[in-house]
Write a protein that holds these residues in place. Structure first.
Motif, PDB file in Angstrom:
ATOM      1  N   TYR A   1       0.801  -1.172  -0.065  1.00 28.53           N
ATOM      2  CA  TYR A   1       0.113   0.090  -0.011  1.00 28.53           C
ATOM      3  C   TYR A   1       0.849   1.226  -0.007  1.00 28.53           C
ATOM      4  N   ASP A   2       1.924   1.141   0.762  1.00 28.97           N
ATOM      5  CA  ASP A   2       2.998   2.356   0.656  1.00 28.97           C
ATOM      6  C   ASP A   2       3.397   2.479  -0.753  1.00 28.97           C
ATOM      7  N   THR A   3       3.683   1.533  -1.489  1.00 27.33           N
ATOM      8  CA  THR A   3       4.062   1.533  -2.680  1.00 27.33           C
ATOM      9  C   THR A   3       3.142   2.150  -3.749  1.00 27.33           C
ATOM     10  N   CYS A   4       1.815   1.781  -3.480  1.00 30.40           N
ATOM     11  CA  CYS A   4       0.877   2.232  -4.336  1.00 30.40           C
ATOM     12  C   CYS A   4       0.739   3.886  -3.850  1.00 30.40           C
ATOM     13  N   LYS A   5       0.750   4.143  -2.719  1.00 29.53           N
ATOM     14  CA  LYS A   5       0.493   5.774  -2.446  1.00 29.53           C
ATOM     15  C   LYS A   5       1.597   6.483  -3.100  1.00 29.53           C
ATOM     16  N   ALA A   6       2.624   5.941  -3.277  1.00 28.83           N
ATOM     17  CA  ALA A   6       3.859   6.874  -3.976  1.00 28.83           C
ATOM     18  C   ALA A   6       3.676   6.797  -5.464  1.00 28.83           C
ATOM     19  N   CYS A   7       3.079   5.938  -5.917  1.00 31.54           N
ATOM     20  CA  CYS A   7       2.887   5.726  -7.593  1.00 31.54           C
ATOM     21  C   CYS A   7       2.329   6.732  -8.054  1.00 31.54           C
ATOM     22  N   PRO A   8       2.419   7.288  -9.196  1.00 32.35           N
ATOM     23  CA  PRO A   8       1.702   8.477  -9.711  1.00 32.35           C
ATOM     24  C   PRO A   8       0.410   7.856 -10.537  1.00 32.35           C
TER      25      PRO A   8
ATOM     26  N   ARG B   1      -7.728   4.229  -5.536  1.00 35.68           N
ATOM     27  CA  ARG B   1      -7.820   3.508  -6.579  1.00 35.68           C
ATOM     28  C   ARG B   1      -6.486   3.702  -7.435  1.00 35.68           C
ATOM     29  N   CYS B   2      -6.337   2.503  -8.387  1.00 34.76           N
ATOM     30  CA  CYS B   2      -5.083   2.544  -9.243  1.00 34.76           C
ATOM     31  C   CYS B   2      -5.932   3.098 -10.493  1.00 34.76           C
ATOM     32  N   SER B   3      -5.373   4.096 -11.074  1.00 37.01           N
ATOM     33  CA  SER B   3      -5.776   4.358 -12.656  1.00 37.01           C
ATOM     34  C   SER B   3      -5.557   3.463 -13.673  1.00 37.01           C
ATOM     35  N   GLU B   4      -4.555   2.521 -13.693  1.00 36.96           N
ATOM     36  CA  GLU B   4      -4.334   1.650 -14.408  1.00 36.96           C
ATOM     37  C   GLU B   4      -4.981   0.322 -14.629  1.00 36.96           C
ATOM     38  N   CYS B   5      -5.568  -0.036 -13.241  1.00 39.71           N
ATOM     39  CA  CYS B   5      -6.395  -1.216 -13.264  1.00 39.71           C
ATOM     40  C   CYS B   5      -7.721  -0.880 -12.917  1.00 39.71           C
ATOM     41  N   GLY B   6      -7.970   0.295 -12.272  1.00 37.72           N
ATOM     42  CA  GLY B   6      -9.181   0.681 -11.703  1.00 37.72           C
ATOM     43  C   GLY B   6      -9.540  -0.131 -10.422  1.00 37.72           C
ATOM     44  N   CYS B   7      -8.652  -1.024  -9.773  1.00 37.18           N
ATOM     45  CA  CYS B   7      -8.967  -1.529  -8.544  1.00 37.18           C
ATOM     46  C   CYS B   7      -8.915  -0.599  -7.312  1.00 37.18           C
ATOM     47  N   PHE B   8      -9.394  -1.104  -6.196  1.00 38.35           N
ATOM     48  CA  PHE B   8      -9.540  -0.223  -4.885  1.00 38.35           C
ATOM     49  C   PHE B   8      -8.305  -0.895  -4.145  1.00 38.35           C
ATOM     50  N   MET B   9      -7.173  -0.079  -3.877  1.00 34.16           N
ATOM     51  CA  MET B   9      -5.915  -0.718  -3.295  1.00 34.16           C
ATOM     52  C   MET B   9      -6.109  -0.837  -1.958  1.00 34.16           C
ATOM     53  N   GLU B  10      -7.063  -0.444  -1.124  1.00 33.79           N
ATOM     54  CA  GLU B  10      -7.100  -0.754   0.363  1.00 33.79           C
ATOM     55  C   GLU B  10      -7.616  -2.114   0.426  1.00 33.79           C
TER      56      GLU B  10
ATOM     57  N   TRP C   1      -4.226  -6.654   0.028  1.00 34.10           N
ATOM     58  CA  TRP C   1      -4.468  -7.774   1.165  1.00 34.10           C
ATOM     59  C   TRP C   1      -4.237  -9.060   0.320  1.00 34.10           C
ATOM     60  N   ILE C   2      -4.405  -9.188  -0.877  1.00 33.71           N
ATOM     61  CA  ILE C   2      -4.613 -10.409  -1.997  1.00 33.71           C
ATOM     62  C   ILE C   2      -3.267 -11.113  -1.707  1.00 33.71           C
ATOM     63  N   GLY C   3      -3.223 -12.315  -1.589  1.00 33.93           N
ATOM     64  CA  GLY C   3      -2.011 -13.095  -1.831  1.00 33.93           C
ATOM     65  C   GLY C   3      -1.745 -13.614  -3.068  1.00 33.93           C
ATOM     66  N   GLY C   4      -0.487 -14.202  -3.244  1.00 37.82           N
ATOM     67  CA  GLY C   4      -0.280 -14.557  -4.705  1.00 37.82           C
ATOM     68  C   GLY C   4       0.711 -13.941  -5.191  1.00 37.82           C
ATOM     69  N   ASP C   5       1.079 -13.970  -6.760  1.00 39.03           N
ATOM     70  CA  ASP C   5       2.298 -13.310  -7.297  1.00 39.03           C
ATOM     71  C   ASP C   5       2.218 -11.727  -7.493  1.00 39.03           C
TER      72      ASP C   5
END
Length: 125
Positions: free
Chosen positions: A81-88, A96-105, A109-113
């Motif tokens: 989440y800290d990485t996301c908050k620093a991302c343009p 939200r992420c403007s690239e994928c539209g997902c709610f980053m909060e 939390w999702i595990g995986g790759d």
């Protein structure tokens, strides 16, 4: 100056459904907000670029990762989440992420790759 005089706009009290703010104060406020918005535009995105198809595809991929891998620890989630908050690409207002539209909060939390989850491949783990 008497407070009633300060409430006059263009020398007259407001009549009907109008603002009691003097015009100069209103113009100053708009200029300040506009300058701040210009500064903010340089740091973060303001709207989602992803279309509906890309958002649905991302949601399905994320749901698959969630079912197979569950959720990550709070430490990893906070790193992501800290990485996301620093991302343009991060939209501060809606988180939200403007690239994928997902709610980053939620997505952090999702595990995986992590490379499959972050569209810009910025997550380390």
């Amino acid at each position: 100056m008497d407070i009633r005089e300060e409430l006059k706009s263009a020398g007259a009290y407001p009549q009907g459904p109008v603002s009691a703010w003097p015009q100069e104060r209103n113009k100053d406020l708009h200029a300040t907000v506009s300058r701040q918005a210009d500064k903010d535009l340089g740091r973060h995105a303001t709207k989602v670029k992803a279309g509906a198809g890309k958002m649905v595809g991302g949601l399905l991929k994320t749901a698959g990762q969630a079912m197979r891998h569950g959720k990550v620890s709070e430490v990893i989630r906070n790193e992501r989440y800290d990485t996301c908050k620093a991302c343009p690409a991060f939209i501060e207002g809606s988180k939200r992420c403007s690239e994928c539209g997902c709610f980053m909060e939620a997505k952090t939390w999702i595990g995986g790759d992590p490379k499959a989850l972050c569209p810009l491949k910025k997550w380390e783990r």
